[in-house]
Design a protein around this motif. Structure first.
Motif, PDB file in Angstrom:
ATOM      1  N   ALA A  64      39.571  -5.384 -18.109  1.00 11.72           N
ATOM      2  CA  ALA A  64      40.060  -5.157 -16.680  1.00 11.72           C
ATOM      3  C   ALA A  64      40.930  -6.351 -16.117  1.00 11.72           C
ATOM      4  CB  ALA A  64      38.794  -4.860 -16.017  1.00 11.72           C
ATOM      5  N   ARG A  65      40.177  -7.703 -16.206  1.00  8.39           N
ATOM      6  CA  ARG A  65      41.071  -8.540 -15.389  1.00  8.39           C
ATOM      7  C   ARG A  65      42.432  -8.822 -16.062  1.00  8.39           C
ATOM      8  NH1 ARG A  65      36.946 -13.435 -14.976  1.00  8.39           N
ATOM      9  NH2 ARG A  65      36.441 -12.833 -17.115  1.00  8.39           N
ATOM     10  N   TYR A  67      44.288  -6.622 -17.709  1.00 11.25           N
ATOM     11  CA  TYR A  67      45.171  -5.304 -17.290  1.00 11.25           C
ATOM     12  C   TYR A  67      45.612  -5.503 -15.693  1.00 11.25           C
ATOM     13  CZ  TYR A  67      44.157  -3.246 -21.723  1.00 11.25           C
ATOM     14  OH  TYR A  67      43.697  -2.962 -22.960  1.00 11.25           O
ATOM     15  N   LEU A  68      44.698  -5.692 -14.864  1.00  7.06           N
ATOM     16  CA  LEU A  68      44.975  -5.981 -13.416  1.00  7.06           C
ATOM     17  C   LEU A  68      46.016  -7.187 -13.027  1.00  7.06           C
ATOM     18  CD1 LEU A  68      44.372  -5.106 -10.549  1.00  7.06           C
ATOM     19  CD2 LEU A  68      42.500  -7.057 -10.576  1.00  7.06           C
ATOM     20  N   GLY A  71      49.330  -5.583 -14.540  1.00  3.22           N
ATOM     21  CA  GLY A  71      49.897  -4.713 -13.837  1.00  3.22           C
ATOM     22  C   GLY A  71      50.357  -5.164 -12.360  1.00  3.22           C
ATOM     23  N   VAL A  72      49.499  -6.335 -12.028  1.00  9.75           N
ATOM     24  CA  VAL A  72      50.274  -6.490 -10.549  1.00  9.75           C
ATOM     25  C   VAL A  72      51.547  -7.370 -10.698  1.00  9.75           C
ATOM     26  CG1 VAL A  72      49.809  -8.444  -8.742  1.00  9.75           C
ATOM     27  CG2 VAL A  72      47.859  -6.767  -9.431  1.00  9.75           C
ATOM     28  N   ALA A 182      46.811   1.274 -19.074  1.00 15.83           N
ATOM     29  CA  ALA A 182      45.745   0.531 -17.898  1.00 15.83           C
ATOM     30  C   ALA A 182      46.835  -0.383 -17.358  1.00 15.83           C
ATOM     31  CB  ALA A 182      44.979  -0.445 -18.901  1.00 15.83           C
ATOM     32  N   ILE A 183      47.958  -1.025 -17.701  1.00 17.10           N
ATOM     33  CA  ILE A 183      48.637  -1.922 -16.969  1.00 17.10           C
ATOM     34  C   ILE A 183      49.478  -0.985 -15.870  1.00 17.10           C
ATOM     35  CG2 ILE A 183      50.851  -3.359 -17.156  1.00 17.10           C
ATOM     36  CD1 ILE A 183      49.891  -4.214 -19.919  1.00 17.10           C
ATOM     37  N   SER A 185      48.653   1.946 -14.643  1.00 19.63           N
ATOM     38  CA  SER A 185      47.659   2.530 -13.510  1.00 19.63           C
ATOM     39  C   SER A 185      47.349   1.337 -12.796  1.00 19.63           C
ATOM     40  CB  SER A 185      46.411   2.829 -14.509  1.00 19.63           C
ATOM     41  OG  SER A 185      46.569   3.703 -15.111  1.00 19.63           O
ATOM     42  N   ALA A 186      46.994  -0.008 -13.119  1.00 22.93           N
ATOM     43  CA  ALA A 186      46.783  -0.922 -12.162  1.00 22.93           C
ATOM     44  C   ALA A 186      48.163  -1.347 -11.340  1.00 22.93           C
ATOM     45  CB  ALA A 186      46.721  -2.259 -13.067  1.00 22.93           C
ATOM     46  N   ALA A 190      48.307  -0.352  -6.948  1.00 29.67           N
ATOM     47  CA  ALA A 190      48.801  -1.552  -6.126  1.00 29.67           C
ATOM     48  C   ALA A 190      49.821  -1.150  -5.218  1.00 29.67           C
ATOM     49  CB  ALA A 190      49.074  -2.745  -6.784  1.00 29.67           C
TER      50      ALA A 190
END
Length: 294
Positions: A64-65, A67-68, A71-72, A182-183, A185-186, A190
């Motif tokens: 999760a970290r 991908y977050l 993504g950000v 996942a990327i 979605s994150a 945002a």
């Protein structure tokens, strides 16, 4: 054959991204940049999640970290600055500034990964930045850079960080589809949060702007990100970034067909930037060892 397929993927991604600069013009004429970015990636993430579910894959929460972070930086950061920039700069200017990305990627790779630049890259840096200067300043006596050009440079820098972070943090035991979903979605969450907090209304665009946004979503979003992630995993960030030279070429050709050919400063600046990047990247094709995440 596998190498050819990988090259075809990154070329297709670059062409889609080149078209994005032209397609963004009617989109930002009707939609606020925050809303345009959020709408684009809410749709793109939804498509990727549906494909992932159809393939009976899942997103492992243990990453999760990673991908977050991706993504950000790669979705939220890049698209926020991209749509802000396209409000006040031209499609050709945006694409030519983005062409500097391979050199920026090598600088970020040195900072984050201690990947020392080659002598060719060191020689190419001032030429590439000079080319961007010619594009931004217009080659005239009035030295003035549009705020849109500054935003696009920031977007290019965000993409350079994404290229390097993708290589460093992309899970090797998860499919490209699940990771891309996942990327996206994150990043979409945002972008949506920023649009809502800023109080910008989500609107239904016209057919023209809506069609452009849909092509950006499916072509320059879903397919391009998926193809690019596979390309970086197979070729490495620096070698894959070479193909970003096709981004301004595609955008300039589309602009010609739209009746907006590049001006003299854009031609000169484009030649300097692309020439510098090609000079810096010479020799990559001859390397026998190409890292792979699969």
């Amino acid at each position: 054959m596998q190498r050819f397929t990988t090259y075809l993927m990154v070329i297709t991604a670059a062409v889609f991204w080149g078209a994005n600069f032209n397609l963004a013009v009617p989109v930002v004429a009707e939609m606020h940049p925050f809303v345009a970015g959020a709408t684009r990636y809410l749709l793109a993430a939804a498509v990727m999640l549906m494909i992932m579910c159809w393939r009976r894959e899942r997103i492992p929460l243990r990453y999760a970290r990673q991908y977050l972070l991706l993504g950000v930086v790669g979705v939220f950061g890049f698209n926020l600055l991209f749509f802000l920039g396209m409000q006040t700069t031209s499609a050709v200017n945006g694409a030519l500034i983005m062409a500097l990305n391979p050199l920026l990627t090598s600088i970020v790779a040195y900072v984050l990964l201690s990947d020392r630049p080659s002598s060719r890259q060191l020689l190419a840096y001032p030429v590439g930045f000079a080319g961007v200067g010619v594009v931004v300043l217009g080659g005239g006596a009035a030295l003035h850079a549009a705020i849109g050009d500054v935003y696009i440079f920031g977007a290019s820098l965000a993409w350079a960080f994404y290229n390097v972070l993708l290589r460093k943090h992309m899970p090797s035991d998860v499919s490209g589809i699940a990771s891309t979903a996942a990327i996206m979605s994150a990043g979409a969450l945002a972008l949506t949060a920023v649009a809502v907090l800023a109080g910008k209304p989500f609107i239904v665009p016209s057919v023209h702007a809506g069609s452009a946004l849909l092509v950006m979503t499916l072509g320059g979003g879903v397919l391009a990100y998926l193809f690019w992630n596979v390309g970086v995993a197979k070729l490495g960030a620096a070698q894959a970034a070479i193909f970003l030279n096709l981004v301004p070429v595609a955008s300039m050709l589309i602009a010609v067909f739209e009746g907006h050919p590049p001006n003299h400063a854009q031609w000169l600046g484009g030649l300097l930037v692309i020439g510098a990047v090609l000079f810096a990247s010479a020799g990559f094709a001859g390397k026998s060892s190409v890292p792979s995440a699969s």
